[in-house]
Design a protein around this motif. Sequence first.
Motif, PDB file in Angstrom:
ATOM      1  N   THR A   1      52.908   9.009  59.969  1.00 47.65           N
ATOM      2  CA  THR A   1      53.868   9.358  58.930  1.00 47.65           C
ATOM      3  C   THR A   1      53.354   8.971  57.541  1.00 47.65           C
ATOM      4  O   THR A   1      52.292   8.370  57.387  1.00 47.65           O
ATOM      5  CB  THR A   1      55.202   8.640  59.175  1.00 47.65           C
ATOM      6  OG1 THR A   1      54.985   7.226  59.041  1.00 47.65           O
ATOM      7  CG2 THR A   1      55.726   8.940  60.569  1.00 47.65           C
ATOM      8  N   GLN A   2      54.165   9.291  56.542  1.00 45.93           N
ATOM      9  CA  GLN A   2      53.819   8.993  55.156  1.00 45.93           C
ATOM     10  C   GLN A   2      53.546   7.508  54.937  1.00 45.93           C
ATOM     11  O   GLN A   2      52.640   7.135  54.202  1.00 45.93           O
ATOM     12  CB  GLN A   2      54.954   9.455  54.240  1.00 45.93           C
ATOM     13  CG  GLN A   2      54.638   9.386  52.760  1.00 45.93           C
ATOM     14  CD  GLN A   2      54.367  10.755  52.173  1.00 45.93           C
ATOM     15  OE1 GLN A   2      54.354  11.761  52.895  1.00 45.93           O
ATOM     16  NE2 GLN A   2      54.142  10.795  50.887  1.00 45.93           N
ATOM     17  N   ILE A   3      54.329   6.645  55.567  1.00 51.77           N
ATOM     18  CA  ILE A   3      54.165   5.210  55.342  1.00 51.77           C
ATOM     19  C   ILE A   3      52.900   4.663  56.000  1.00 51.77           C
ATOM     20  O   ILE A   3      52.497   3.528  55.748  1.00 51.77           O
ATOM     21  CB  ILE A   3      55.393   4.410  55.843  1.00 51.77           C
ATOM     22  CG1 ILE A   3      55.567   4.586  57.350  1.00 51.77           C
ATOM     23  CG2 ILE A   3      56.642   4.806  55.090  1.00 51.77           C
ATOM     24  CD1 ILE A   3      56.654   3.683  57.925  1.00 51.77           C
ATOM     25  N   GLN A   4      52.261   5.483  56.834  1.00 54.72           N
ATOM     26  CA  GLN A   4      51.000   5.089  57.450  1.00 54.72           C
ATOM     27  C   GLN A   4      49.795   5.640  56.701  1.00 54.72           C
ATOM     28  O   GLN A   4      48.680   5.648  57.214  1.00 54.72           O
ATOM     29  CB  GLN A   4      50.977   5.543  58.919  1.00 54.72           C
ATOM     30  CG  GLN A   4      52.008   4.819  59.774  1.00 54.72           C
ATOM     31  CD  GLN A   4      52.186   5.460  61.145  1.00 54.72           C
ATOM     32  OE1 GLN A   4      52.579   6.612  61.268  1.00 54.72           O
ATOM     33  NE2 GLN A   4      51.882   4.697  62.190  1.00 54.72           N
ATOM     34  N   SER A   5      50.017   6.071  55.464  1.00 53.31           N
ATOM     35  CA  SER A   5      48.920   6.558  54.625  1.00 53.31           C
ATOM     36  C   SER A   5      47.929   5.433  54.359  1.00 53.31           C
ATOM     37  O   SER A   5      48.292   4.256  54.363  1.00 53.31           O
ATOM     38  CB  SER A   5      49.472   7.084  53.295  1.00 53.31           C
ATOM     39  OG  SER A   5      50.423   8.105  53.509  1.00 53.31           O
ATOM     40  N   PHE A   6      46.670   5.797  54.096  1.00 50.45           N
ATOM     41  CA  PHE A   6      45.654   4.778  53.846  1.00 50.45           C
ATOM     42  C   PHE A   6      44.520   5.360  53.007  1.00 50.45           C
ATOM     43  O   PHE A   6      44.422   6.578  52.813  1.00 50.45           O
ATOM     44  CB  PHE A   6      45.105   4.218  55.163  1.00 50.45           C
ATOM     45  CG  PHE A   6      44.380   5.231  56.020  1.00 50.45           C
ATOM     46  CD1 PHE A   6      43.002   5.339  55.980  1.00 50.45           C
ATOM     47  CD2 PHE A   6      45.096   6.080  56.876  1.00 50.45           C
ATOM     48  CE1 PHE A   6      42.329   6.264  56.771  1.00 50.45           C
ATOM     49  CE2 PHE A   6      44.432   7.010  57.667  1.00 50.45           C
ATOM     50  CZ  PHE A   6      43.042   7.103  57.611  1.00 50.45           C
ATOM     51  N   VAL A   7      43.699   4.463  52.497  1.00 47.89           N
ATOM     52  CA  VAL A   7      42.515   4.849  51.727  1.00 47.89           C
ATOM     53  C   VAL A   7      41.294   4.296  52.445  1.00 47.89           C
ATOM     54  O   VAL A   7      41.291   3.144  52.889  1.00 47.89           O
ATOM     55  CB  VAL A   7      42.577   4.293  50.292  1.00 47.89           C
ATOM     56  CG1 VAL A   7      41.323   4.681  49.517  1.00 47.89           C
ATOM     57  CG2 VAL A   7      43.829   4.810  49.569  1.00 47.89           C
ATOM     58  N   ALA A   8      40.253   5.124  52.578  1.00 49.68           N
ATOM     59  CA  ALA A   8      39.037   4.701  53.283  1.00 49.68           C
ATOM     60  C   ALA A   8      37.811   5.204  52.543  1.00 49.68           C
ATOM     61  O   ALA A   8      37.815   6.300  51.972  1.00 49.68           O
ATOM     62  CB  ALA A   8      39.041   5.236  54.714  1.00 49.68           C
ATOM     63  N   GLY A   9      36.750   4.404  52.562  1.00 52.49           N
ATOM     64  CA  GLY A   9      35.497   4.822  51.961  1.00 52.49           C
ATOM     65  C   GLY A   9      34.721   5.730  52.896  1.00 52.49           C
ATOM     66  O   GLY A   9      34.499   5.380  54.057  1.00 52.49           O
ATOM     67  N   LEU A  10      34.317   6.891  52.401  1.00 58.57           N
ATOM     68  CA  LEU A  10      33.560   7.855  53.200  1.00 58.57           C
ATOM     69  C   LEU A  10      32.179   8.060  52.600  1.00 58.57           C
ATOM     70  O   LEU A  10      32.041   8.240  51.386  1.00 58.57           O
ATOM     71  CB  LEU A  10      34.274   9.209  53.242  1.00 58.57           C
ATOM     72  CG  LEU A  10      35.666   9.280  53.878  1.00 58.57           C
ATOM     73  CD1 LEU A  10      36.182  10.709  53.800  1.00 58.57           C
ATOM     74  CD2 LEU A  10      35.633   8.802  55.318  1.00 58.57           C
ATOM     75  N   ASP A  11      31.182   8.051  53.462  1.00 58.60           N
ATOM     76  CA  ASP A  11      29.827   8.405  53.037  1.00 58.60           C
ATOM     77  C   ASP A  11      29.675   9.920  53.157  1.00 58.60           C
ATOM     78  O   ASP A  11      29.655  10.467  54.267  1.00 58.60           O
ATOM     79  CB  ASP A  11      28.786   7.694  53.906  1.00 58.60           C
ATOM     80  CG  ASP A  11      28.785   6.194  53.688  1.00 58.60           C
ATOM     81  OD1 ASP A  11      28.902   5.769  52.525  1.00 58.60           O
ATOM     82  OD2 ASP A  11      28.664   5.453  54.682  1.00 58.60           O
ATOM     83  N   LEU A  12      29.612  10.593  52.025  1.00 58.90           N
ATOM     84  CA  LEU A  12      29.540  12.050  51.992  1.00 58.90           C
ATOM     85  C   LEU A  12      28.172  12.464  51.476  1.00 58.90           C
ATOM     86  O   LEU A  12      27.912  12.480  50.269  1.00 58.90           O
ATOM     87  CB  LEU A  12      30.657  12.615  51.094  1.00 58.90           C
ATOM     88  CG  LEU A  12      32.088  12.251  51.524  1.00 58.90           C
ATOM     89  CD1 LEU A  12      33.103  12.758  50.499  1.00 58.90           C
ATOM     90  CD2 LEU A  12      32.404  12.807  52.909  1.00 58.90           C
ATOM     91  N   GLY A  13      27.288  12.794  52.411  1.00 60.44           N
ATOM     92  CA  GLY A  13      25.909  13.097  52.066  1.00 60.44           C
ATOM     93  C   GLY A  13      25.758  14.267  51.118  1.00 60.44           C
ATOM     94  O   GLY A  13      24.791  14.315  50.343  1.00 60.44           O
TER      95      GLY A  13
END
Length: 250
Positions: free
Chosen positions: A133-145
């Motif tokens: 759900t919306q309250i389970q939103s998060f931010v994560a670092g992604l390695d985008l080649g």
Amino acid sequence: MIKHITVGVLALQGGVVEHLNLLRKAASQLQSSSPKSHDGVEFIFTEVRTTPQLAQCDALIIPGGESTTMAIVARRLGLLDPLREFVKVQHKPVWGTCAGLVMLAEQASATKQGGQELVGGLDVRVLRNRYGTQIQSFVAGLDLGFLGEGEQPFRAVFIRAPVVEDVITPGPSQTEGQGKAPVEVLGVYKGEGQHNSSEQGKGDIVAVRQGNVFGTSFHPELTGDVRIHVWWLKQVLEVVRHGELVVNGA
């Protein structure tokens, strides 16, 4: 002579203003960092709500929001078939973020009762609301080649995000699938709670491209980081000028 390139943002629902703001910043950065590649070109960014407005566009973003609502509104406005033609017949550059990725998939699972209409263009099946759900939103670092070697991880915002759970093979009746480019996996999330949709179970597929169609599970428009918008505008420039995309455009 100035060449005008019109980039639309589908303005039926969702993060329209945020995309427009970041597109303007990206165009400014592109001009300052690569003046020769940008020479003689002026980007025009506009909201798209009607078929005539869509017809003026050289490229399109389908933003995040609620994919079922978008599909219903697009059908009522007579936009679904023109969108399909834009993507599958005219092969113009299109980018979908979150709900936009769902709209651009050929198949979607975990849809609401009765399913939903899709624009299609990406030969993938997406799983809606993979992370809750919306309250389970998060931010994560992604390695985008595709952003270039040595770049810092992209801080991706996931809000009720979908993932690509499978790459599908077009059926023999899908004539637009003949001769299509393969699906390229451009981004994988390897953090907690992953669905293991990428090859060998190494994480969730959260960014893909197939020819003219690009999709991300996350919301680059909700950050101040313009790198993906700059990269995508470079792809648009290549298509408008040469009719082909940069494979790993830097």
